[in-house]
Design a protein around this motif. Structure first.
Motif, short mmCIF file in Angstrom:
data_model
loop_
_atom_site.label_atom_id
_atom_site.label_comp_id
_atom_site.label_asym_id
_atom_site.label_seq_id
_atom_site.Cartn_x
_atom_site.Cartn_y
_atom_site.Cartn_z
N ARG A 1 0.84 -1.21 0.00
CA ARG A 1 0.00 0.00 0.00
C ARG A 1 0.87 1.25 0.00
NH1 ARG A 1 -5.71 -1.32 1.85
NH2 ARG A 1 -5.62 -3.56 2.17
N ASN B 1 2.23 1.66 -3.48
CA ASN B 1 1.19 2.12 -4.40
C ASN B 1 0.86 3.59 -4.20
OD1 ASN B 1 0.98 -0.39 -5.60
ND2 ASN B 1 -0.66 -1.09 -4.25
N SER B 2 0.74 4.00 -2.94
CA SER B 2 0.45 5.42 -2.66
C SER B 2 1.53 6.30 -3.27
CB SER B 2 0.42 5.68 -1.15
OG SER B 2 -0.78 5.23 -0.61
N LEU C 1 3.63 5.55 -5.69
CA LEU C 1 3.63 5.44 -7.16
C LEU C 1 2.50 6.24 -7.79
CD1 LEU C 1 4.56 4.08 -9.80
CD2 LEU C 1 3.04 2.18 -9.24
N PHE C 2 1.27 6.01 -7.32
CA PHE C 2 0.11 6.68 -7.91
C PHE C 2 0.22 8.19 -7.76
CE2 PHE C 2 -3.40 3.66 -9.04
CZ PHE C 2 -2.73 2.48 -8.80
N THR C 3 0.86 8.63 -6.68
CA THR C 3 0.89 10.05 -6.37
C THR C 3 1.99 10.79 -7.12
OG1 THR C 3 0.06 9.51 -4.19
CG2 THR C 3 0.96 11.70 -4.46
N LEU D 1 4.00 9.51 -9.96
CA LEU D 1 4.25 9.24 -11.38
C LEU D 1 3.65 10.35 -12.22
CD1 LEU D 1 5.50 6.96 -13.20
CD2 LEU D 1 3.16 6.20 -13.57
N GLY D 2 4.46 10.96 -13.07
CA GLY D 2 3.97 12.08 -13.87
C GLY D 2 3.96 11.75 -15.34
N HIS E 1 3.95 0.53 -15.28
CA HIS E 1 3.07 1.03 -14.22
C HIS E 1 1.84 1.71 -14.82
CE1 HIS E 1 5.53 -0.05 -10.88
NE2 HIS E 1 6.53 0.75 -11.18
N ARG E 2 2.05 2.51 -15.87
CA ARG E 2 0.91 3.23 -16.45
C ARG E 2 -0.15 2.27 -16.98
NH1 ARG E 2 4.61 6.79 -18.96
NH2 ARG E 2 4.86 8.66 -17.68
N GLY F 1 -0.98 -0.27 -15.57
CA GLY F 1 -1.75 -0.72 -14.41
C GLY F 1 -0.98 -1.58 -13.43
N MET G 1 0.81 -2.64 -10.44
CA MET G 1 1.06 -2.07 -9.11
C MET G 1 1.48 -3.22 -8.18
SD MET G 1 -1.66 -3.21 -7.30
CE MET G 1 -3.31 -3.83 -7.49
#
Lengths: 380, 380
Positions: free
Chosen positions: B202, B205-206, B208-210, B212-213, B336-337, B339, B341
């Motif tokens: 978790r 993931n937090s 990464l999702f936050t 990644l640009g 990652h883009r 999906g 994770m």
């Protein structure tokens, strides 16, 4: 090789530019002594953003509202070497307006409908808390859609428009099978569904992974062919304070027999699981998926589409769901941050938004649906 | 191709820069006689970022390098209502330096080791292409780690340091079971593994999702307890041009019997799948996971840890893997883009980085390992 070529090609220009700059600086330094340009020391505290602050520095993510820095003449914006986000201060509550919670509206933009855009503009949620993100397919059709979108954005995001959105990000898709070239009939053919929805999953994931920022509280997935939705959509959905909440997606059509306009169920991806569907899945190969809304694969799942009590159902009524559709879908950002994405592969024999619902379940979240709260899909 | 791309990429920027400089100079020359503050009209072209440009506006994501806007006194930065990213121009090649590819280094920061930080500083990959992202647990220990990190950052990111990183983002974790309070022994107890690695997933993931640009080409996962890694780490790993590539994680220790310092295998999560492990998994409950490196659960998987040919193995040798460890792990951002994770739940009876490898496989990517290329874990 490439390095050498780069240097050879850019060097003369760079040198000329550097010289110009250098000379410019010298002139500026020597000539500005008599001009009293105020210079301001900026305290270190300004370097750190509170999680809900507006973007005021160049490292802010695209999901932050933009406020022009209020600098005095001659004052230089402070360099922001570190941005420190306290994730705990990013709330997701049933009163997101009062708590100034940021909403990221994400749309895989396949076709541009003016009604869709107009409904965005009519949203009563404070626009300075709304960021928009679009992903548009490559190719000619995508180019046309992009042009239409940018035309609208140019109007909406004018400096003079106090009601403009916090930010807008447009992504153009990487090489992918185009989503755009399918008619409604082709798109719904069962054989094409898996491939189509896998591609759509990848598009959704790219958009999500790229635009979700540290201050995002909610993600509203809104398909570009939703041409009718209430202005209070965000508040209405968020008021339920659920991790995932999905309205009922219907479609208006002209009933020739009755000679009048009526509504019918459109999106069948919001459902409660059934033993039959489970048994179907158990007999499948590892890459096969269960699809909803096809006579040749009867799942006997209770569908939210058929739970609507028209015309007098309570729009606040909720039902617990196992699968969700994505035409309109409000998700607490923490669900995505924990890892919930749209599986482009068979995940428990589910794909895309239905797979997302299952993944959210595996992460400990429960999706809910609103059988009597409607959004309407375009009728092709 | 390369030539065409070069031209396309450098030309518009150069022209815009040249125009800006030219206009600026004209205004400057005409206005500086009376020492009035020059004001510059900024053409619309500056509003749109090319994907590899430095951040120059307040909506740029945290993964973009930061360059202070070169504004004249009194000039206000133009508002950036739309940022348009051409994802197709974000390459991931075997020569990332020449192609100016952005690298996002992500670290779940549990403890702060000076060696870890020093190794970051020693990286020979251009620092203006490197963004750092950290996620730190809440609570007292996390506060102490944050303080140490910020102390270092204050030194590294000084304006005067030309070698500073493009950007640094620090996230503080939401309410979670703390990762920090476990000793090496506790952490490895099999019973604690699932919960611990779910929490770590978790956190990853937090982060990464936050962070990644849209312009990120590569993500380098680097654990905070990797205290020895080559300065050319990024180039060395990227040179293989694989979607996912993982070096071998070893540990130095003092061999009392021999009275000398030696190395031993540390991370057992990089492996090739085995029939035994498959059979183990087949008999498990849906939430159970197969763990590696525990005598009580013999999987007979070929482990990369034991494929090392010490001391003379070829560091460029690659092996195809089914599971990967995350102490050091280079991933193309597109993986990652799409999906991929870190599943915090049992995914094909795998969790965290091993589950990530499986998910990447399901998305069509193949992980590779470098059995003779080493990074070293701290010895507690």
């Amino acid at each position: 090789m490439a390095v050498a070529r780069n240097i050879r090609r850019t060097n003369p220009i760079t040198i000329v530019l550097a010289c110009l700059l250098g000379i410019g600086f010298l002139i500026f330094i020597f000539s500005s002594q008599d001009a009293s340009i105020p210079s301001l020391h900026v305290p270190g505290t300004r370097h750190i953003l509170k999680s809900k602050d507006a973007a005021s520095n160049p490292l802010s993510p695209p999901s932050l509202p933009f406020v022009k820095p209020n600098l005095k003449a001659g004052e230089v914006a402070p360099p922001p070497p570190v941005v420190h986000y306290h994730m705990n201060n990013v709330t997701t509550s049933n009163d997101p307006v009062a708590n100034r919670e940021s909403v990221l509206i994400l749309t895989p933009l396949v076709r541009f409908y003016q009604e869709y855009w107009d409904n965005l503009l009519k949203l009563t949620y404070p626009h300075d808390l709304i960021s928009l993100g679009f992903i548009i397919p490559r190719g000619r059709e995508g180019n046309a859609v992009t042009a239409k979108l940018q035309e609208q954005i140019a109007k909406t995001q004018k400096d003079s428009n106090r009601d403009r959105f916090a930010s807008i990000t447009i992504l153009r898709q990487e090489n992918e099978p185009p989503l755009a070239s399918q008619s409604e009939h082709d798109r719904h053919a069962m054989s094409a569904q898996k491939e189509r929805r896998a591609a759509l999953s990848r598009a959704r994931n790219s958009l999500l992974f790229t635009t979700l920022g540290p201050t995002t509280s909610w993600v509203l997935w809104l398909d570009s062919d939703i041409v009718e939705s209430p202005p209070s959509l965000i508040q209405d959905l968020a008021a339920h304070d659920k991790a995932i909440v999905v309205p009922n997606c219907y479609q208006r059509y002209y009933n020739k027999e009755k000679g009048q306009s009526e509504v019918r169920a459109y999106d069948f991806n919001s459902w409660v699981d059934s033993p039959t569907a489970q048994q179907l899945a158990a007999k499948m190969g590892p890459d096969d998926i269960v699809l909803e809304g096809y006579g040749e694969m009867a799942t006997y799942r209770p569908l939210m589409a058929y739970m609507a009590e028209i015309p007098n159902g309570d729009p606040k009524k909720t039902v617990q769901l196992d699968g969700v559709g994505g035409t309109a879908l409000l998700v607490k950002a923490e669900v995505h941050r924990d890892g919930a994405m749209f599986p482009p592969f068979a995940f428990y024999h589910l794909i895309e938004t239905e797979g997302f619902a299952k993944m959210a379940r595996r992460l400990g979240y429960t999706p809910f649906g609103l059988p009597n709260y409607f959004v309407y899909h375009y009728n092709e």
